[in-house]
Design an enzyme around this catalytic site. Structure first.
Site, PDB file in Angstrom:
ATOM      1  CG  ASP A 215      -4.180  -2.045 -28.191  1.00 16.18           C
ATOM      2  OD1 ASP A 215      -4.758  -1.951 -29.271  1.00 16.18           O
ATOM      3  OD2 ASP A 215      -4.096  -3.115 -27.558  1.00 16.18           O
TER       4      ASP A 215
ATOM      5  CE1 TYR B 207      -8.077  -5.861 -21.070  1.00 20.30           C
ATOM      6  CE2 TYR B 207      -8.670  -4.004 -19.663  1.00 20.30           C
ATOM      7  CZ  TYR B 207      -8.015  -5.209 -19.840  1.00 20.30           C
ATOM      8  OH  TYR B 207      -7.303  -5.759 -18.804  1.00 20.30           O
TER       9      TYR B 207
ATOM     10  CG  PHE C  79      -3.014  -4.605 -17.159  1.00 20.78           C
ATOM     11  CD1 PHE C  79      -3.002  -5.867 -17.716  1.00 20.78           C
ATOM     12  CD2 PHE C  79      -1.851  -3.830 -17.257  1.00 20.78           C
ATOM     13  CE1 PHE C  79      -1.871  -6.366 -18.360  1.00 20.78           C
ATOM     14  CE2 PHE C  79      -0.722  -4.314 -17.901  1.00 20.78           C
ATOM     15  CZ  PHE C  79      -0.723  -5.583 -18.447  1.00 20.78           C
TER      16      PHE C  79
ATOM     17  CG  HIS D 270       1.433  -9.754 -21.301  1.00 21.12           C
ATOM     18  ND1 HIS D 270       0.132 -10.148 -21.087  1.00 21.12           N
ATOM     19  CD2 HIS D 270       1.397  -8.418 -21.501  1.00 21.12           C
ATOM     20  CE1 HIS D 270      -0.660  -9.090 -21.151  1.00 21.12           C
ATOM     21  NE2 HIS D 270       0.087  -8.024 -21.404  1.00 21.12           N
TER      22      HIS D 270
END
Length: 224
Positions: free
Chosen positions: A64, A66, A77, A186
């Protein structure tokens, strides 16, 4: 929300007519009217505005947006210029440096990737300020699954970066034999050392694209 008007509209317009999407739209509208939500409403669909479906070469799946001030702008990202590069993106840059020799830039603005065909998709497209995952479970996941299915249906070489457990759970949707699926932990500081570092996904993606006659991605983000 700035509506989707390019070639994404054809596969996604059926979603806009479904009951879940009407509920999602109302929920998101109410949230924006009541509290601070990121990204700005006009940026929610930037991943689609910047990367038409016909141009997708790589799908990079995030979770989701920032949730701090002036970071999120609709690309997974990525953060707007002027913001500190978030820790996961710092690790992505480190892997890029090790993999392809890219220098580590002074910003986290990834629009250059989107403009080249990297679909920077979050599974949830909005979030309350300072409340991670606060818009999970309201319908965005169903919508972005439809996006992933639309990419899966493309009859040409496409690469998927599935980083972390939530992204890897989408693997069962990816059934196209012409596509390449790359999985890793991740890139967050909590998990990058478990196999994200050294995964060499960027060079593998480019090798696959070149082998299939597709222009590779220039992954170098320049200093601002």
């Amino acid at each position: 929300m700035a509506m989707i008007e390019n070639d994404w509209l054809e596969p996604l317009q059926v979603e806009f007519r479904k009951p879940y999407y009407r509920d999602l739209y109302q929920f998101v509208r109410d949230e924006y009217s009541r509290t601070v939500i990121y990204p700005p409403a006009d940026d929610i669909f930037n991943a689609f505005h910047f990367t038409p479906l016909k141009d997708v070469k790589v799908l990079l799946l995030g979770q989701d947006p920032y949730h701090n001030v002036n970071q999120a702008h609709g690309l997974s990202f990525s953060v707007l210029p002027g913001n500190e590069t978030p820790p996961s993106l710092v690790n992505i840059y480190k892997e890029l440096q090790d993999d392809l020799g890219c220098y580590i830039p002074n910003n986290g603005y990834l629009k250059k990737w989107a403009d080249q065909g990297v679909l920077l998709l979050n599974t949830v497209l909005t979030v309350r300020a300072h409340q991670a995952n606060s818009h999970q479970g309201h319908g965005w996941e169903q919508f972005t699954d439809a996006v992933i299915q639309a990419v899966n249906a493309q009859d040409r070489p496409i690469v998927y970066f599935l980083w972390g457990s939530p992204a890897r759970r989408k693997k069962s949707m990816l059934t196209n034999p012409k596509h390449l699926i790359l999985e890793a932990p991740h890139p967050s500081p909590l998990s990058a050392y478990r196999g994200f570092f050294g995964c060499r996904h960027f060079s593998k993606a480019n090798e696959f694209l070149k082998a299939n006659g597709v222009e590779p991605i220039d992954w170098q983000i320049e200093n601002i």
